[in-house]
Scaffold this motif. Structure first.
Motif, PDB file in Angstrom:
ATOM      1  N   ARG A 120       0.818  -0.906   0.064  1.00  0.00           N
ATOM      2  CA  ARG A 120      -0.034  -0.153  -0.104  1.00  0.00           C
ATOM      3  C   ARG A 120       0.876   1.165   0.135  1.00  0.00           C
ATOM      4  NH1 ARG A 120      -2.828  -3.393   3.284  1.00  0.00           N
ATOM      5  NH2 ARG A 120      -4.756  -4.156   2.604  1.00  0.00           N
ATOM      6  N   ALA A 121       1.994   1.465   0.821  1.00  0.00           N
ATOM      7  CA  ALA A 121       2.835   2.482   0.907  1.00  0.00           C
ATOM      8  C   ALA A 121       3.259   2.640  -0.571  1.00  0.00           C
ATOM      9  CB  ALA A 121       3.775   2.313   1.745  1.00  0.00           C
ATOM     10  N   VAL A 122       3.974   1.701  -1.266  1.00  0.00           N
ATOM     11  CA  VAL A 122       4.501   1.766  -2.598  1.00  0.00           C
ATOM     12  C   VAL A 122       3.279   2.426  -3.640  1.00  0.00           C
ATOM     13  CG1 VAL A 122       5.466   0.612  -4.380  1.00  0.00           C
ATOM     14  CG2 VAL A 122       6.025  -0.142  -2.101  1.00  0.00           C
ATOM     15  N   LEU A 123       2.176   1.611  -3.612  1.00  0.00           N
ATOM     16  CA  LEU A 123       0.918   2.252  -4.464  1.00  0.00           C
ATOM     17  C   LEU A 123       0.754   3.726  -4.006  1.00  0.00           C
ATOM     18  CD1 LEU A 123      -1.406  -0.822  -4.900  1.00  0.00           C
ATOM     19  CD2 LEU A 123       0.512   0.220  -6.394  1.00  0.00           C
ATOM     20  N   ALA A 124       0.847   3.888  -2.815  1.00  0.00           N
ATOM     21  CA  ALA A 124       0.590   5.279  -2.395  1.00  0.00           C
ATOM     22  C   ALA A 124       1.350   6.521  -3.063  1.00  0.00           C
ATOM     23  CB  ALA A 124       0.420   5.711  -0.890  1.00  0.00           C
ATOM     24  N   PHE A 125       2.686   6.054  -3.133  1.00  0.00           N
ATOM     25  CA  PHE A 125       3.634   7.107  -4.203  1.00  0.00           C
ATOM     26  C   PHE A 125       3.473   6.870  -5.449  1.00  0.00           C
ATOM     27  CE2 PHE A 125       7.650   7.995  -5.774  1.00  0.00           C
ATOM     28  CZ  PHE A 125       7.841   9.340  -5.357  1.00  0.00           C
ATOM     29  N   ASN A 126       3.524   5.538  -5.923  1.00  0.00           N
ATOM     30  CA  ASN A 126       3.585   5.543  -7.264  1.00  0.00           C
ATOM     31  C   ASN A 126       2.435   5.793  -8.148  1.00  0.00           C
ATOM     32  OD1 ASN A 126       6.034   4.216  -6.566  1.00  0.00           O
ATOM     33  ND2 ASN A 126       5.474   2.305  -7.606  1.00  0.00           N
ATOM     34  N   ILE A 127       1.478   5.636  -7.643  1.00  0.00           N
ATOM     35  CA  ILE A 127       0.067   5.967  -8.526  1.00  0.00           C
ATOM     36  C   ILE A 127      -0.165   7.559  -8.821  1.00  0.00           C
ATOM     37  CG2 ILE A 127      -2.552   6.279  -8.356  1.00  0.00           C
ATOM     38  CD1 ILE A 127      -2.372   3.277  -7.288  1.00  0.00           C
ATOM     39  N   PRO A 128       0.124   8.397  -7.540  1.00  0.00           N
ATOM     40  CA  PRO A 128       0.007   9.748  -7.937  1.00  0.00           C
ATOM     41  C   PRO A 128       1.440  10.290  -8.422  1.00  0.00           C
ATOM     42  CG  PRO A 128       0.453   9.470  -5.693  1.00  0.00           C
ATOM     43  CD  PRO A 128       0.122   8.128  -6.058  1.00  0.00           C
ATOM     44  N   ALA A 129       2.370   9.586  -8.487  1.00  0.00           N
ATOM     45  CA  ALA A 129       3.635  10.129  -9.246  1.00  0.00           C
ATOM     46  C   ALA A 129       3.751   9.778 -10.598  1.00  0.00           C
ATOM     47  CB  ALA A 129       4.839   9.526  -8.514  1.00  0.00           C
ATOM     48  N   LEU A 130       3.015   8.649 -11.118  1.00  0.00           N
ATOM     49  CA  LEU A 130       3.289   8.010 -12.472  1.00  0.00           C
ATOM     50  C   LEU A 130       1.948   8.677 -13.210  1.00  0.00           C
ATOM     51  CD1 LEU A 130       4.482   4.559 -11.932  1.00  0.00           C
ATOM     52  CD2 LEU A 130       5.723   6.417 -13.024  1.00  0.00           C
ATOM     53  N   ALA A 131       0.621   8.746 -12.660  1.00  0.00           N
ATOM     54  CA  ALA A 131      -0.494   9.032 -13.377  1.00  0.00           C
ATOM     55  C   ALA A 131      -0.403  10.240 -14.033  1.00  0.00           C
ATOM     56  CB  ALA A 131      -1.656   8.772 -12.534  1.00  0.00           C
ATOM     57  N   PRO A 132      -0.104  11.359 -13.335  1.00  0.00           N
ATOM     58  CA  PRO A 132       0.041  12.622 -13.840  1.00  0.00           C
ATOM     59  C   PRO A 132       1.145  12.626 -15.350  1.00  0.00           C
ATOM     60  CG  PRO A 132       0.232  13.001 -11.718  1.00  0.00           C
ATOM     61  CD  PRO A 132       0.123  11.583 -11.881  1.00  0.00           C
ATOM     62  N   LEU A 133       2.277  11.887 -15.029  1.00  0.00           N
ATOM     63  CA  LEU A 133       3.181  11.859 -16.115  1.00  0.00           C
ATOM     64  C   LEU A 133       2.643  11.100 -17.285  1.00  0.00           C
ATOM     65  CD1 LEU A 133       6.168  11.930 -16.668  1.00  0.00           C
ATOM     66  CD2 LEU A 133       6.433   9.668 -15.793  1.00  0.00           C
ATOM     67  N   ALA A 134       2.070   9.992 -17.250  1.00  0.00           N
ATOM     68  CA  ALA A 134       1.179   9.459 -18.399  1.00  0.00           C
ATOM     69  C   ALA A 134       0.194  10.124 -18.832  1.00  0.00           C
ATOM     70  CB  ALA A 134       0.714   7.974 -17.849  1.00  0.00           C
ATOM     71  N   ALA A 135      -0.579  10.672 -18.162  1.00  0.00           N
ATOM     72  CA  ALA A 135      -1.638  11.755 -18.792  1.00  0.00           C
ATOM     73  C   ALA A 135      -1.052  13.042 -19.276  1.00  0.00           C
ATOM     74  CB  ALA A 135      -2.609  12.242 -17.445  1.00  0.00           C
ATOM     75  N   THR A 136      -0.015  13.399 -19.037  1.00  0.00           N
ATOM     76  CA  THR A 136       0.925  14.657 -19.449  1.00  0.00           C
ATOM     77  C   THR A 136       1.309  14.240 -20.930  1.00  0.00           C
ATOM     78  OG1 THR A 136       1.450  15.645 -17.578  1.00  0.00           O
ATOM     79  CG2 THR A 136       2.619  16.519 -19.407  1.00  0.00           C
ATOM     80  N   TYR A 137       1.936  13.258 -20.925  1.00  0.00           N
ATOM     81  CA  TYR A 137       2.330  12.557 -22.083  1.00  0.00           C
ATOM     82  C   TYR A 137       1.321  12.428 -23.157  1.00  0.00           C
ATOM     83  CZ  TYR A 137       7.272  12.019 -20.761  1.00  0.00           C
ATOM     84  OH  TYR A 137       8.736  12.148 -20.317  1.00  0.00           O
ATOM     85  N   ALA A 138       0.381  12.041 -22.517  1.00  0.00           N
ATOM     86  CA  ALA A 138      -0.687  11.508 -23.586  1.00  0.00           C
ATOM     87  C   ALA A 138      -1.579  12.674 -24.172  1.00  0.00           C
ATOM     88  CB  ALA A 138      -1.906  10.664 -23.040  1.00  0.00           C
ATOM     89  N   TYR A 139      -1.542  13.878 -23.638  1.00  0.00           N
ATOM     90  CA  TYR A 139      -2.239  15.133 -24.017  1.00  0.00           C
ATOM     91  C   TYR A 139      -1.344  16.139 -24.713  1.00  0.00           C
ATOM     92  CZ  TYR A 139      -6.527  13.093 -22.017  1.00  0.00           C
ATOM     93  OH  TYR A 139      -7.539  12.098 -21.664  1.00  0.00           O
ATOM     94  N   THR A 140       0.004  16.159 -24.221  1.00  0.00           N
ATOM     95  CA  THR A 140       0.865  17.399 -24.505  1.00  0.00           C
ATOM     96  C   THR A 140       2.076  16.895 -25.262  1.00  0.00           C
ATOM     97  OG1 THR A 140       2.101  17.521 -22.207  1.00  0.00           O
ATOM     98  CG2 THR A 140       0.020  18.552 -22.202  1.00  0.00           C
ATOM     99  N   SER A 141       2.304  15.533 -25.389  1.00  0.00           N
ATOM    100  CA  SER A 141       3.572  15.423 -25.917  1.00  0.00           C
ATOM    101  C   SER A 141       3.578  15.396 -27.567  1.00  0.00           C
ATOM    102  CB  SER A 141       4.016  13.772 -25.433  1.00  0.00           C
ATOM    103  OG  SER A 141       5.424  13.782 -26.054  1.00  0.00           O
ATOM    104  N   SER A 142       4.461  14.856 -28.182  1.00  0.00           N
ATOM    105  CA  SER A 142       4.499  14.782 -29.586  1.00  0.00           C
ATOM    106  C   SER A 142       3.639  13.517 -29.970  1.00  0.00           C
ATOM    107  CB  SER A 142       5.934  14.493 -30.055  1.00  0.00           C
ATOM    108  OG  SER A 142       6.552  13.371 -29.465  1.00  0.00           O
TER     109      SER A 142
END
Length: 362
Positions: free
Chosen positions: A156-178
């Motif tokens: 749970r501790a790992v997910l508590a960090f990884n989800i909010p850290a990786l989700a914005p990164l994936a969303a940003t690449y999907a909408y604003t990248s090349s």
């Protein structure tokens, strides 16, 4: 990345391999030990987060607005200081089971806050037009890996960090990248799934290790108790043998005396230690040797049962005077600590010796 995901999935324990049937004590033990591992790994996570934030500020100094960058670094450092303060508070207050449980809950909360702070880095880079900077995915991936290392005891501790850290990164690449933004976002999602499985596998491995350690402690405790009991029994038996008036001799399989009780000194007229190493043919009268051997051979098939020796003449060695005994010969070859034939008996009275035609005077 796909290979990493396949490896992680293949290592997930099957339902049959999962921990089942735990007692309440074992379940609490695992929970407490898991919290203790989180407590020990907390300083590493705080240091890693602070250092990476400073490195990120240096790398992005020319591309990102300084005020925004300072604000982001301040948030990360503030969270790190709060986590460090929490760790110090519980360390100074004691790390009992209840304190560890409370610390684990708060630790998961701070991991989530830290993940949100690191997740905000992707939109910041996107706004300033540096979303394609290679450093961004590198530092985020490093932080998620560090989360597994420092907090692997709690999925749970790992997910508590990884989800909010990786989700914005994936969303940003999907909408604003090349044009490759969707592909990169997919890789980030796969990486997130892989790290989640790896965290789950790590926690279960840790749980099994804790359970195995607990069971080993129980086995060692039981073994020590049995050894102490056996030692006490040995001392009691030795005290009984050494205080007995009967003579006790232990003959090795090769026919040598390896033990003589203290009462042998009175029976043979020589110190008991002088009998050790004497061979059977040196001690037993030649006329009684066939019977002595016959009883010994018979006892081979009667482990632990005493075979009667109504009369046997023995002496302390060559030149010694024969003494008439009556007793029992017991096969204890397979008894640890004995491993021989045990003769126990007493001297025959003169009248009994004459009745059995003992060669006591030879």
């Amino acid at each position: 990345m796909i290979a990493e995901l396949q490896t992680a999935i293949s290592q997930v324990p099957s339902r049959k391999a999962r921990l089942k049937g735990l007692t309440q004590v074992e379940a609490v033990k695992i929970k407490v030990e898991r919290a203790a591992l989180l407590f020990r790994g907390a300083p590493t996570a705080v240091i890693a987060s602070s250092l990476n934030a400073l490195i990120t500020m240096v790398v992005a100094w020319r591309a990102v607005d300084h005020q925004v960058l300072f604000s982001w670094v301040s948030v990360v450092i503030a969270i790190a200081l709060l986590r460090a303060g929490l760790w110090l508070r519980y360390r100074m207050g004691g790390v009992g089971a209840r304190h560890l449980s409370n610390f684990a809950k708060l630790h998961v909360l701070f991991m989530a806050l830290n993940g949100m702070a690191w997740g905000a880095l992707a939109p910041i880079f996107a706004v300033h037009g540096v979303i394609d900077h290679a450093f961004l995915p590198f530092v985020i991936a490093g932080m998620t890996a560090a989360a597994i290392v420092s907090a692997g005891a709690s999925w749970r501790a790992v997910l508590a960090f990884n989800i909010p850290a990786l989700a914005p990164l994936a969303a940003t690449y999907a909408y604003t990248s090349s044009a490759n933004g969707l592909a990169i976002a997919g890789v980030v999602v796969l990486y997130g799934v892989a790290t989640a499985y790896l965290a789950l596998v790590t926690q279960r491995m840790i749980d099994r290790s804790i359970l195995l350690h607990t069971k080993n402690e129980k086995l060692l405790t039981a073994l020590r108790r049995k050894v102490d009991t056996a030692h006490t029994a040995e001392q009691r038996f030795r005290a009984l043998v050494e205080s007995s008036l009967d003579v006790t001799l232990i003959f090795s399989p090769e026919g040598r005396v390896v033990y003589a009780s203290p009462s042998a000194e009175k029976a043979f007229g020589t110190p008991a230690y002088t009998l050790r190493g004497r061979r059977t043919k040196e001690m037993v009268h030649p006329d009684d040797m066939p019977m002595f051997r016959a009883v010994g051979e018979k006892s081979l098939s009667q482990l632990g049962e005493g075979m009667a020796l109504p009369h046997v003449c023995m002496r302390s060695g060559e030149g010694g005077e024969y003494v008439a005994f009556s007793g029992r010969l017991t096969n204890m070859l397979y008894v640890p600590g004995v491993e021989g034939f045990v003769f126990t008996g007493g001297r025959l009275k003169e009248t009994a010796a004459r009745r059995h035609h003992i060669h006591a005077a030879e």
